[in-house]
Write a protein that holds these residues in place. Sequence first.
Motif, mmCIF file in Angstrom:
data_model
loop_
_atom_site.group_PDB
_atom_site.id
_atom_site.type_symbol
_atom_site.label_atom_id
_atom_site.label_comp_id
_atom_site.label_asym_id
_atom_site.label_seq_id
_atom_site.Cartn_x
_atom_site.Cartn_y
_atom_site.Cartn_z
ATOM 1 N N ASP A 167 0.817 -0.977 0.004
ATOM 2 C CA ASP A 167 0.527 0.271 -0.003
ATOM 3 C C ASP A 167 1.077 1.412 0.068
ATOM 4 N N GLY A 168 0.776 2.598 -0.953
ATOM 5 C CA GLY A 168 1.424 3.834 -0.392
ATOM 6 C C GLY A 168 2.268 3.765 -2.037
ATOM 7 N N VAL A 169 3.356 4.637 -1.382
ATOM 8 C CA VAL A 169 4.758 4.100 -2.367
ATOM 9 C C VAL A 169 5.446 4.004 -1.259
ATOM 10 N N GLN A 170 6.417 3.589 -1.784
ATOM 11 C CA GLN A 170 7.860 3.859 -1.484
ATOM 12 C C GLN A 170 8.920 4.220 -2.745
ATOM 13 N N SER A 171 10.303 4.391 -1.878
ATOM 14 C CA SER A 171 10.968 5.609 -3.148
ATOM 15 C C SER A 171 12.050 5.279 -2.241
ATOM 16 N N ASP A 172 13.476 5.536 -3.160
ATOM 17 C CA ASP A 172 14.709 5.976 -3.135
ATOM 18 C C ASP A 172 15.563 5.829 -4.654
ATOM 19 N N GLU A 173 16.650 6.253 -4.587
ATOM 20 C CA GLU A 173 17.569 7.043 -5.426
ATOM 21 C C GLU A 173 17.119 6.666 -6.801
ATOM 22 N N ARG A 174 16.517 5.082 -6.815
ATOM 23 C CA ARG A 174 16.568 5.101 -8.557
ATOM 24 C C ARG A 174 15.043 5.421 -8.778
ATOM 25 N N GLY A 175 13.759 5.250 -7.654
ATOM 26 C CA GLY A 175 12.701 6.063 -8.602
ATOM 27 C C GLY A 175 11.981 6.176 -7.511
ATOM 28 N N ASP A 176 10.411 5.465 -7.524
ATOM 29 C CA ASP A 176 9.416 6.143 -7.196
ATOM 30 C C ASP A 176 8.289 4.166 -7.052
ATOM 31 N N TYR A 177 8.308 3.046 -5.762
ATOM 32 C CA TYR A 177 7.498 2.189 -6.334
ATOM 33 C C TYR A 177 5.620 2.011 -6.289
ATOM 34 N N ALA A 178 5.431 2.078 -5.965
ATOM 35 C CA ALA A 178 3.772 2.071 -5.905
ATOM 36 C C ALA A 178 3.407 0.848 -5.811
ATOM 37 N N THR A 179 1.951 0.856 -5.084
ATOM 38 C CA THR A 179 1.249 -0.611 -4.734
ATOM 39 C C THR A 179 1.388 -1.426 -5.439
ATOM 40 N N GLY A 180 1.938 -2.401 -5.182
ATOM 41 C CA GLY A 180 2.090 -4.091 -6.067
ATOM 42 C C GLY A 180 3.387 -4.059 -6.699
ATOM 43 N N THR A 181 4.286 -2.623 -6.475
ATOM 44 C CA THR A 181 5.908 -3.437 -7.041
ATOM 45 C C THR A 181 6.450 -4.642 -6.054
ATOM 46 N N LEU A 182 6.809 -5.012 -7.057
ATOM 47 C CA LEU A 182 8.486 -6.099 -5.842
ATOM 48 C C LEU A 182 9.708 -5.266 -6.566
ATOM 49 N N ILE A 183 10.249 -4.997 -5.176
ATOM 50 C CA ILE A 183 11.744 -4.820 -5.276
ATOM 51 C C ILE A 183 12.762 -5.062 -4.720
ATOM 52 N N LEU A 184 14.205 -5.813 -5.504
ATOM 53 C CA LEU A 184 15.147 -6.346 -5.606
ATOM 54 C C LEU A 184 15.477 -5.931 -5.292
ATOM 55 N N ASN A 185 17.021 -5.775 -4.137
ATOM 56 C CA ASN A 185 18.489 -5.344 -3.719
ATOM 57 C C ASN A 185 19.134 -6.376 -3.785
ATOM 58 N N PRO A 186 19.771 -6.652 -4.890
ATOM 59 C CA PRO A 186 20.886 -7.788 -4.920
ATOM 60 C C PRO A 186 22.736 -6.996 -3.250
ATOM 61 N N GLU A 187 22.619 -8.409 -2.769
ATOM 62 C CA GLU A 187 23.721 -8.349 -2.494
ATOM 63 C C GLU A 187 24.988 -7.159 -3.109
ATOM 64 N N GLY A 188 24.956 -5.915 -1.628
ATOM 65 C CA GLY A 188 26.222 -5.330 -2.126
ATOM 66 C C GLY A 188 25.762 -3.594 -2.655
ATOM 67 N N THR A 189 24.183 -3.858 -3.267
ATOM 68 C CA THR A 189 23.476 -2.672 -3.260
ATOM 69 C C THR A 189 23.540 -1.730 -2.550
ATOM 70 N N GLU A 190 23.396 -0.272 -2.916
ATOM 71 C CA GLU A 190 23.459 0.932 -1.117
ATOM 72 C C GLU A 190 22.710 1.901 -2.153
ATOM 73 N N HIS A 191 21.566 1.999 -1.275
ATOM 74 C CA HIS A 191 20.658 3.422 -0.841
ATOM 75 C C HIS A 191 19.652 3.493 -0.200
ATOM 76 N N SER A 192 19.700 4.551 0.402
ATOM 77 C CA SER A 192 18.588 5.304 0.547
ATOM 78 C C SER A 192 16.775 4.401 0.555
ATOM 79 N N VAL A 193 16.132 5.518 1.689
ATOM 80 C CA VAL A 193 14.494 4.575 1.750
ATOM 81 C C VAL A 193 13.513 5.789 2.124
ATOM 82 N N TRP A 194 13.000 6.147 1.772
ATOM 83 C CA TRP A 194 11.719 6.844 1.976
ATOM 84 C C TRP A 194 10.159 6.947 1.406
ATOM 85 N N SER A 195 9.325 7.688 2.263
ATOM 86 C CA SER A 195 7.747 7.486 1.659
ATOM 87 C C SER A 195 7.413 8.962 2.120
#
Length: 80
Positions: free
Chosen positions: A33-61
């Motif tokens: 529900d809602g929207v999660q965001s990081d430096e790569r973009g905005d992820y709306a309801t229903g989005t599947l996000i994969l963050n592989p080992e070694g990746t870096e980012h911050s997260v906000w909503s």
Amino acid sequence: RRENPAVALLRYAPGAKVPRHRHTGLETILVLDGVQSDERGDYATGTLILNPEGTEHSVWSDPGCTVLIQWERPVDILEE
């Protein structure tokens, strides 16, 4: 430090933020529900996000969100 895989249901309040961090194992997120965001973009309801080992980012909503998250190992926080 917990080394086993874990699953959690997280609810971010509007404007919530997670500081920049590095993934030490695969992290899988499903936005329920809602929207999660990081430096790569905005992820709306229903989005599947994969963050592989070694990746870096911050997260906000900006509007707030609820996510189902699974991670292999904890993250390393890079900045507070």
